[in-house]
Write a protein that holds these residues in place. Structure first.
Motif, PDB file in Angstrom:
ATOM      1  N   GLY A  24       0.823  -1.200   0.000  1.00 40.66           N
ATOM      2  CA  GLY A  24       0.000   0.000   0.000  1.00 40.66           C
ATOM      3  C   GLY A  24       0.857   1.249   0.000  1.00 40.66           C
ATOM      4  O   GLY A  24       2.082   1.177  -0.034  1.00 40.66           O
ATOM      5  N   ILE A  25       0.192   2.386   0.035  1.00 39.52           N
ATOM      6  CA  ILE A  25       0.877   3.680   0.021  1.00 39.52           C
ATOM      7  C   ILE A  25       0.894   4.249   1.442  1.00 39.52           C
ATOM      8  O   ILE A  25      -0.110   4.178   2.158  1.00 39.52           O
ATOM      9  CB  ILE A  25       0.163   4.670  -0.928  1.00 39.52           C
ATOM     10  N   VAL A  26       2.033   4.804   1.830  1.00 39.48           N
ATOM     11  CA  VAL A  26       2.191   5.393   3.153  1.00 39.48           C
ATOM     12  C   VAL A  26       2.781   6.793   3.047  1.00 39.48           C
ATOM     13  O   VAL A  26       3.400   7.130   2.045  1.00 39.48           O
ATOM     14  CB  VAL A  26       3.121   4.535   4.050  1.00 39.48           C
ATOM     15  N   LYS A  27       2.556   7.609   4.079  1.00 37.55           N
ATOM     16  CA  LYS A  27       3.278   8.870   4.245  1.00 37.55           C
ATOM     17  C   LYS A  27       4.538   8.530   5.024  1.00 37.55           C
ATOM     18  O   LYS A  27       4.491   7.793   6.004  1.00 37.55           O
ATOM     19  CB  LYS A  27       2.467   9.867   5.069  1.00 37.55           C
ATOM     20  N   VAL A  28       5.668   9.064   4.594  1.00 39.24           N
ATOM     21  CA  VAL A  28       6.919   8.896   5.314  1.00 39.24           C
ATOM     22  C   VAL A  28       7.250  10.240   5.944  1.00 39.24           C
ATOM     23  O   VAL A  28       7.450  11.227   5.248  1.00 39.24           O
ATOM     24  CB  VAL A  28       8.063   8.454   4.372  1.00 39.24           C
ATOM     25  N   TRP A  29       7.279  10.296   7.265  1.00 42.30           N
ATOM     26  CA  TRP A  29       7.551  11.518   8.002  1.00 42.30           C
ATOM     27  C   TRP A  29       9.057  11.718   8.127  1.00 42.30           C
ATOM     28  O   TRP A  29       9.832  10.763   7.987  1.00 42.30           O
ATOM     29  CB  TRP A  29       6.876  11.455   9.366  1.00 42.30           C
ATOM     30  N   PRO A  30       9.517  12.937   8.376  1.00 42.98           N
ATOM     31  CA  PRO A  30      10.953  13.220   8.466  1.00 42.98           C
ATOM     32  C   PRO A  30      11.698  12.335   9.468  1.00 42.98           C
ATOM     33  O   PRO A  30      12.871  12.035   9.283  1.00 42.98           O
ATOM     34  CB  PRO A  30      11.016  14.686   8.896  1.00 42.98           C
ATOM     35  N   ASP A  31      11.010  11.866  10.518  1.00 42.86           N
ATOM     36  CA  ASP A  31      11.670  11.011  11.502  1.00 42.86           C
ATOM     37  C   ASP A  31      11.715   9.549  11.071  1.00 42.86           C
ATOM     38  O   ASP A  31      12.197   8.690  11.795  1.00 42.86           O
ATOM     39  CB  ASP A  31      11.003  11.136  12.870  1.00 42.86           C
ATOM     40  N   GLY A  32      11.183   9.259   9.863  1.00 49.68           N
ATOM     41  CA  GLY A  32      11.197   7.896   9.342  1.00 49.68           C
ATOM     42  C   GLY A  32       9.963   7.087   9.674  1.00 49.68           C
ATOM     43  O   GLY A  32       9.818   5.962   9.216  1.00 49.68           O
ATOM     44  N   LEU A  37      -1.915   5.695   4.084  1.00 55.52           N
ATOM     45  CA  LEU A  37      -2.814   6.697   3.503  1.00 55.52           C
ATOM     46  C   LEU A  37      -4.217   6.110   3.360  1.00 55.52           C
ATOM     47  O   LEU A  37      -4.373   4.989   2.878  1.00 55.52           O
ATOM     48  CB  LEU A  37      -2.319   7.135   2.128  1.00 55.52           C
ATOM     49  N   GLY A  38      -5.210   6.879   3.783  1.00 57.11           N
ATOM     50  CA  GLY A  38      -6.597   6.492   3.588  1.00 57.11           C
ATOM     51  C   GLY A  38      -7.102   5.393   4.496  1.00 57.11           C
ATOM     52  O   GLY A  38      -8.195   4.898   4.308  1.00 57.11           O
ATOM     53  N   GLN A  39      -6.326   4.995   5.473  1.00 59.22           N
ATOM     54  CA  GLN A  39      -6.757   3.942   6.396  1.00 59.22           C
ATOM     55  C   GLN A  39      -5.958   4.067   7.685  1.00 59.22           C
ATOM     56  O   GLN A  39      -4.876   4.620   7.695  1.00 59.22           O
ATOM     57  CB  GLN A  39      -6.556   2.572   5.774  1.00 59.22           C
ATOM     58  N   SER A  40      -6.504   3.525   8.763  1.00 52.94           N
ATOM     59  CA  SER A  40      -5.793   3.618  10.036  1.00 52.94           C
ATOM     60  C   SER A  40      -4.760   2.504  10.183  1.00 52.94           C
ATOM     61  O   SER A  40      -3.745   2.673  10.843  1.00 52.94           O
ATOM     62  CB  SER A  40      -6.779   3.585  11.200  1.00 52.94           C
ATOM     63  N   ASP A  41      -5.023   1.349   9.576  1.00 50.98           N
ATOM     64  CA  ASP A  41      -4.099   0.222   9.628  1.00 50.98           C
ATOM     65  C   ASP A  41      -3.724  -0.204   8.224  1.00 50.98           C
ATOM     66  O   ASP A  41      -4.538  -0.166   7.310  1.00 50.98           O
ATOM     67  CB  ASP A  41      -4.717  -0.968  10.351  1.00 50.98           C
ATOM     68  N   PHE A  42      -2.502  -0.629   8.068  1.00 51.18           N
ATOM     69  CA  PHE A  42      -2.007  -1.064   6.767  1.00 51.18           C
ATOM     70  C   PHE A  42      -2.546  -2.451   6.418  1.00 51.18           C
ATOM     71  O   PHE A  42      -2.920  -2.726   5.299  1.00 51.18           O
ATOM     72  CB  PHE A  42      -0.477  -1.082   6.821  1.00 51.18           C
ATOM     73  N   CYS A  43      -2.532  -3.335   7.410  1.00 54.95           N
ATOM     74  CA  CYS A  43      -3.012  -4.705   7.219  1.00 54.95           C
ATOM     75  C   CYS A  43      -3.536  -5.218   8.558  1.00 54.95           C
ATOM     76  O   CYS A  43      -3.561  -4.486   9.540  1.00 54.95           O
ATOM     77  CB  CYS A  43      -1.888  -5.597   6.693  1.00 54.95           C
ATOM     78  N   ASP A  44      -3.922  -6.471   8.625  1.00 54.60           N
ATOM     79  CA  ASP A  44      -4.467  -7.043   9.853  1.00 54.60           C
ATOM     80  C   ASP A  44      -3.401  -7.664  10.752  1.00 54.60           C
ATOM     81  O   ASP A  44      -3.726  -8.196  11.803  1.00 54.60           O
ATOM     82  CB  ASP A  44      -5.518  -8.105   9.511  1.00 54.60           C
ATOM     83  N   CYS A  45      -2.139  -7.607  10.363  1.00 54.27           N
ATOM     84  CA  CYS A  45      -1.066  -8.182  11.172  1.00 54.27           C
ATOM     85  C   CYS A  45      -0.860  -7.353  12.442  1.00 54.27           C
ATOM     86  O   CYS A  45      -0.880  -6.125  12.379  1.00 54.27           O
ATOM     87  CB  CYS A  45       0.248  -8.229  10.388  1.00 54.27           C
TER      88      CYS A  45
END
Length: 61
Positions: A24-32, A37-45
């Motif tokens: 999926g797509i994520v925002k990468v913040w300056p601290d790494g 994006l568009g969801q609270s969790d990336f997957c169910d893991c």
């Protein structure tokens, strides 16, 4: 995880969960840190550590 940039800007990147393979797509913040994006969790893991696959095209030389 090492920071993607030394600026105060966030970037988008493709990322994957090493446990289940979800991509999926994520925002990468300056601290790494990563934020899906568009969801609270990336997957169910539980507590998965995402791995960046590719950053914005603009960031490539």
């Amino acid at each position: 995880m090492t920071p993607v940039a030394n600026t105060d800007e966030k970037h988008r990147a493709a990322a994957t969960c090493p446990r289940c393979g979800e991509i999926g797509i994520v925002k990468v913040w300056p601290d790494g840190s990563l934020q899906p994006l568009g969801q609270s969790d990336f997957c169910d893991c539980p507590s998965s550590t995402l791995r960046i696959l590719e950053t914005d095209i603009d960031e490539r030389p």
